[in-house]
Write a protein that holds these residues in place. Sequence first.
Motif, mmCIF file in Angstrom:
data_model
loop_
_atom_site.group_PDB
_atom_site.id
_atom_site.type_symbol
_atom_site.label_atom_id
_atom_site.label_comp_id
_atom_site.label_asym_id
_atom_site.label_seq_id
_atom_site.Cartn_x
_atom_site.Cartn_y
_atom_site.Cartn_z
ATOM 1 N N GLU A 14 0.852 -1.180 0.000
ATOM 2 C CA GLU A 14 0.000 0.000 0.000
ATOM 3 C C GLU A 14 0.894 1.239 0.000
ATOM 4 O O GLU A 14 1.865 1.305 0.743
ATOM 5 N N VAL A 15 0.589 2.189 -0.852
ATOM 6 C CA VAL A 15 1.319 3.456 -0.860
ATOM 7 C C VAL A 15 0.324 4.594 -0.727
ATOM 8 O O VAL A 15 -0.822 4.489 -1.159
ATOM 9 N N SER A 16 0.789 5.671 -0.153
ATOM 10 C CA SER A 16 -0.062 6.843 0.000
ATOM 11 C C SER A 16 -0.219 7.546 -1.349
ATOM 12 O O SER A 16 0.568 7.336 -2.282
ATOM 13 N N THR A 17 -1.210 8.387 -1.414
ATOM 14 C CA THR A 17 -1.394 9.198 -2.622
ATOM 15 C C THR A 17 -0.165 10.066 -2.848
ATOM 16 O O THR A 17 0.294 10.204 -3.992
ATOM 17 N N LEU A 18 0.392 10.611 -1.780
ATOM 18 C CA LEU A 18 1.593 11.438 -1.902
ATOM 19 C C LEU A 18 2.734 10.663 -2.541
ATOM 20 O O LEU A 18 3.412 11.157 -3.446
ATOM 21 N N ARG A 19 2.948 9.439 -2.088
ATOM 22 C CA ARG A 19 4.038 8.623 -2.658
ATOM 23 C C ARG A 19 3.766 8.314 -4.123
ATOM 24 O O ARG A 19 4.681 8.351 -4.953
ATOM 25 N N ALA A 20 2.525 8.016 -4.474
ATOM 26 C CA ALA A 20 2.175 7.744 -5.869
ATOM 27 C C ALA A 20 2.404 8.986 -6.733
ATOM 28 O O ALA A 20 2.905 8.883 -7.857
ATOM 29 N N VAL A 21 2.066 10.149 -6.199
ATOM 30 C CA VAL A 21 2.325 11.407 -6.914
ATOM 31 C C VAL A 21 3.819 11.578 -7.131
ATOM 32 O O VAL A 21 4.265 11.980 -8.217
ATOM 33 N N GLU A 22 4.614 11.270 -6.119
ATOM 34 C CA GLU A 22 6.072 11.380 -6.244
ATOM 35 C C GLU A 22 6.601 10.484 -7.354
ATOM 36 O O GLU A 22 7.487 10.888 -8.115
ATOM 37 N N VAL A 23 6.060 9.283 -7.465
ATOM 38 C CA VAL A 23 6.478 8.360 -8.521
ATOM 39 C C VAL A 23 6.130 8.941 -9.891
ATOM 40 O O VAL A 23 6.957 8.934 -10.811
ATOM 41 N N VAL A 24 4.910 9.447 -10.021
ATOM 42 C CA VAL A 24 4.490 10.024 -11.299
ATOM 43 C C VAL A 24 5.357 11.227 -11.653
ATOM 44 O O VAL A 24 5.844 11.336 -12.789
ATOM 45 N N VAL A 25 5.584 12.109 -10.700
ATOM 46 C CA VAL A 25 6.406 13.300 -10.965
ATOM 47 C C VAL A 25 7.820 12.893 -11.382
ATOM 48 O O VAL A 25 8.384 13.462 -12.327
ATOM 49 N N ALA A 26 8.378 11.910 -10.718
ATOM 50 C CA ALA A 26 9.735 11.460 -11.042
ATOM 51 C C ALA A 26 9.817 10.875 -12.455
ATOM 52 O O ALA A 26 10.824 11.049 -13.150
ATOM 53 N N ALA A 27 8.768 10.193 -12.890
ATOM 54 C CA ALA A 27 8.776 9.537 -14.199
ATOM 55 C C ALA A 27 8.294 10.442 -15.321
ATOM 56 O O ALA A 27 8.577 10.190 -16.491
ATOM 57 N N ASP A 28 7.577 11.498 -14.984
ATOM 58 C CA ASP A 28 6.896 12.358 -15.955
ATOM 59 C C ASP A 28 7.860 13.353 -16.588
ATOM 60 O O ASP A 28 7.963 14.497 -16.154
ATOM 61 N N ALA A 29 8.536 12.940 -17.644
ATOM 62 C CA ALA A 29 9.562 13.764 -18.275
ATOM 63 C C ALA A 29 9.007 15.024 -18.942
ATOM 64 O O ALA A 29 9.678 16.049 -18.986
ATOM 65 N N ASN A 30 7.770 14.963 -19.449
ATOM 66 C CA ASN A 30 7.240 16.121 -20.165
ATOM 67 C C ASN A 30 6.322 16.996 -19.308
ATOM 68 O O ASN A 30 5.779 17.988 -19.794
ATOM 69 N N GLY A 31 6.113 16.629 -18.047
ATOM 70 C CA GLY A 31 5.370 17.464 -17.119
ATOM 71 C C GLY A 31 3.867 17.520 -17.315
ATOM 72 O O GLY A 31 3.217 18.447 -16.851
ATOM 73 N N ASP A 32 3.286 16.490 -17.953
ATOM 74 C CA ASP A 32 1.838 16.516 -18.177
ATOM 75 C C ASP A 32 1.038 15.858 -17.057
ATOM 76 O O ASP A 32 -0.181 15.774 -17.123
ATOM 77 N N GLY A 33 1.724 15.367 -16.026
ATOM 78 C CA GLY A 33 1.034 14.816 -14.866
ATOM 79 C C GLY A 33 0.652 13.361 -14.970
ATOM 80 O O GLY A 33 -0.080 12.842 -14.131
ATOM 81 N N LYS A 34 1.158 12.679 -15.977
ATOM 82 C CA LYS A 34 0.884 11.250 -16.134
ATOM 83 C C LYS A 34 2.063 10.594 -16.836
ATOM 84 O O LYS A 34 2.927 11.280 -17.379
ATOM 85 N N ILE A 35 2.094 9.282 -16.800
ATOM 86 C CA ILE A 35 3.221 8.529 -17.336
ATOM 87 C C ILE A 35 2.819 7.895 -18.666
ATOM 88 O O ILE A 35 1.894 7.082 -18.725
ATOM 89 N N SER A 36 3.533 8.264 -19.726
ATOM 90 C CA SER A 36 3.312 7.667 -21.044
ATOM 91 C C SER A 36 4.075 6.345 -21.140
ATOM 92 O O SER A 36 4.894 6.013 -20.267
ATOM 93 N N LEU A 37 3.847 5.624 -22.204
ATOM 94 C CA LEU A 37 4.579 4.374 -22.427
ATOM 95 C C LEU A 37 6.082 4.635 -22.455
ATOM 96 O O LEU A 37 6.859 3.889 -21.856
ATOM 97 N N GLU A 38 6.501 5.676 -23.140
ATOM 98 C CA GLU A 38 7.931 5.989 -23.237
ATOM 99 C C GLU A 38 8.515 6.308 -21.861
ATOM 100 O O GLU A 38 9.611 5.864 -21.521
ATOM 101 N N GLU A 39 7.783 7.084 -21.074
ATOM 102 C CA GLU A 39 8.243 7.424 -19.724
ATOM 103 C C GLU A 39 8.251 6.187 -18.832
ATOM 104 O O GLU A 39 9.158 6.013 -18.008
ATOM 105 N N PHE A 40 7.264 5.316 -18.994
ATOM 106 C CA PHE A 40 7.195 4.075 -18.232
ATOM 107 C C PHE A 40 8.403 3.194 -18.555
ATOM 108 O O PHE A 40 9.033 2.644 -17.645
ATOM 109 N N ALA A 41 8.718 3.080 -19.835
ATOM 110 C CA ALA A 41 9.884 2.284 -20.245
ATOM 111 C C ALA A 41 11.169 2.839 -19.643
ATOM 112 O O ALA A 41 12.016 2.075 -19.156
#
Length: 72
Positions: free
Chosen positions: A37-64
Amino acid sequence: MADVEQYRATFEMVDVDGDGFVSVEEVKNLMRVLGQEVSTLRAVEVVVAADANGDGKISLEEFAALMEAARR
């Protein structure tokens, strides 16, 4: 650069709503399925860290790229 096709099947399993992106809620769902289980804050941190273009979500390329970084 990561080979995105190598991660497509996994990405599609994580992208529950099929919109082509991994959201904060989908990160939380993935972690729950993996038994952590992770908090919403931790999940946001993961998305921000992976989100190279800053759109607030992880694309396939960013996921890879995230998966490649985790392998190192």
